[in-house]
Design a protein around this motif. Structure first.
Motif, PDB file in Angstrom:
ATOM      1  N   PHE A  83     -78.559  26.972   9.649  1.00  0.00           N
ATOM      2  CA  PHE A  83     -79.087  25.606   9.694  1.00  0.00           C
ATOM      3  C   PHE A  83     -79.353  25.199  11.141  1.00  0.00           C
ATOM      4  O   PHE A  83     -80.293  24.456  11.414  1.00  0.00           O
ATOM      5  N   TRP A  84     -78.521  25.669  12.071  1.00  0.00           N
ATOM      6  CA  TRP A  84     -78.785  25.425  13.490  1.00  0.00           C
ATOM      7  C   TRP A  84     -80.124  26.045  13.899  1.00  0.00           C
ATOM      8  O   TRP A  84     -80.919  25.418  14.593  1.00  0.00           O
ATOM      9  N   ILE A  85     -80.340  27.283  13.479  1.00  0.00           N
ATOM     10  CA  ILE A  85     -81.575  27.988  13.844  1.00  0.00           C
ATOM     11  C   ILE A  85     -82.792  27.267  13.274  1.00  0.00           C
ATOM     12  O   ILE A  85     -83.819  27.113  13.948  1.00  0.00           O
ATOM     13  N   ILE A  86     -82.680  26.820  12.035  1.00  0.00           N
ATOM     14  CA  ILE A  86     -83.787  26.086  11.412  1.00  0.00           C
ATOM     15  C   ILE A  86     -84.088  24.819  12.211  1.00  0.00           C
ATOM     16  O   ILE A  86     -85.252  24.492  12.474  1.00  0.00           O
ATOM     17  N   THR A  87     -83.039  24.106  12.607  1.00  0.00           N
ATOM     18  CA  THR A  87     -83.236  22.880  13.390  1.00  0.00           C
ATOM     19  C   THR A  87     -83.885  23.192  14.726  1.00  0.00           C
ATOM     20  O   THR A  87     -84.779  22.462  15.180  1.00  0.00           O
ATOM     21  N   PHE A  88     -83.467  24.268  15.368  1.00  0.00           N
ATOM     22  CA  PHE A  88     -84.061  24.666  16.648  1.00  0.00           C
ATOM     23  C   PHE A  88     -85.566  24.892  16.498  1.00  0.00           C
ATOM     24  O   PHE A  88     -86.364  24.432  17.327  1.00  0.00           O
ATOM     25  N   ILE A  89     -85.958  25.574  15.436  1.00  0.00           N
ATOM     26  CA  ILE A  89     -87.382  25.830  15.178  1.00  0.00           C
ATOM     27  C   ILE A  89     -88.128  24.517  14.945  1.00  0.00           C
ATOM     28  O   ILE A  89     -89.215  24.289  15.491  1.00  0.00           O
TER      29      ILE A  89
END
Length: 360
Positions: free
Chosen positions: A342-348
């Motif tokens: 979910f962190w990675i998705i938010t970063f994108i």
């Protein structure tokens, strides 16, 4: 406060002129909030543990969460203290936008604190009723947006900016009040829904706020806003200071909130941070970009709505459990995997949001 002091001292020592630069004060604001959170963190955790202010875990939730029971919560108080100290030290206290964001953040945080207080200290399992919580949130949000609407000095402050298009501005008029109110209250509750897993809500909040710091900086700079073809709003650049404070406080809190968490935010932190994000988005006129960058928060909220509607209409559930992060846990994903993904998705999504500055 220190900006005012530096402005006096620069008449005698030219080096103090450096405090007039937003970038320099933003760095100091972030570092101040970070160190306040890191230094006070152990003290807060000990106090919360001593008073047995621990997390209550749902019995019908994922079994892996049972071990979280009793973990100190209401740690969001630490975040709000760090933000307040840093903002008061490094911000321009004559700037109305700084005060609106700070007061909205503290107002929603106070609502969350009272809810946590009733549930954890008064042992009232219901806490603050949904109707009363929503009422208090509405009062605080409407107070902020009403002030912004009637104190607006130029049309751009109340127009809806549409990303990806050149010079597309929609005059909202009085609709601004309802729309902005919805953004602030909705974002606050969306962050609160997400704040269940260790670090799941805090780092996305930090990333989104950092991006909005960029938006605030260019929106408050005539040359950058003209070049990027976004609304120019004088004074908005000062919000970079409070954005820096939130980033620093959030990272300092994450030091203790990362898996396995030593402390949780509680409603006091989640509602306050959500209100800060929503209010800043409203002031910099980037509400639609917020929906993009806050995609994880939107997904969490929509999953709850869909689950409730589906069950009431058909008697069937779409997800194994809502919010959707529980669905993935019950499918067998370890908690750290859910969190980091979910962190990675938010970063994108944050990068996509920042791209709207040029893609039009």
């Amino acid at each position: 406060m220190l900006l005012w002091l530096a402005s006096l001292l620069e008449n005698y020592f030219h080096a103090f002129n450096v405090f007039q630069y937003l970038t320099f004060r933003t760095i100091l604001s972030a570092l101040t909030a970070l160190f306040v959170a890191l230094l006070l963190g152990p003290f807060f955790i000990r106090r919360l543990t001593r008073h047995q202010i621990g997390q209550v875990v749902r019995a019908d939730g994922p079994q892996s969460h049972l071990k979280k029971a009793g973990t100190p919560t209401m740690g969001g108080t630490l975040i709000l203290i760090a933000i307040t100290i840093s903002t008061l030290l490094w911000g321009d206290l004559t700037n109305r936008y700084v005060w609106v964001v700070l007061l909205e953040t503290l107002g929603f945080g106070l609502i969350g604190w009272y809810d946590d207080y009733r549930k954890l200290l008064l042992k009232d399992s219901r806490g603050l009723s949904a109707k009363k919580k929503y009422l208090f949130q509405s009062i605080v949000a409407l107070a902020g947006v009403t002030y912004l609407y009637f104190s607006a000095l130029m049309p751009a402050e109340t127009e809806l900016f549409v990303p990806f298009f050149k010079n597309v501005l929609i005059e909202l008029g009085p609709v601004y009040l309802f729309f902005s109110y919805f953004v602030i209250v909705g974002t606050s509750n969306a962050v609160n829904l997400t704040d269940v897993l260790d670090g799941l809500a805090i780092l996305p909040s930090v990333m989104i706020i950092a991006a909005f710091g960029v938006f605030a900086y260019v929106t408050g700079n005539f040359h950058f806003s003209t070049y990027l073809m976004i609304p120019y709003i004088p004074g908005v650049g000062e919000l970079v200071i409070i954005c820096g404070a939130i980033v620093g406080a959030g990272l300092g809190f994450l030091w203790y909130n990362t898996y396995p968490a030593q402390v949780f935010m509680g409603d006091v932190g989640a509602l306050g941070l959500g209100a800060a994000i929503g209010t800043i988005a409203v002031i910099v006129r980037q509400e639609l970009v917020l929906a993009l960058m806050g995609g994880v928060f939107v997904l969490e909220t929509v999953s709850v709505i869909l689950q409730v509607v589906s069950f009431r209409l058909t008697g069937k559930r779409i997800f194994k459990m809502a919010p959707i992060h529980h669905h993935f846990e019950l499918k067998g994903w370890p908690e750290p995997r859910v969190i980091v993904r979910f962190w990675i998705i938010t970063f994108i999504l944050v990068l996509c949001g920042l791209a709207t500055l040029k893609l039009r």
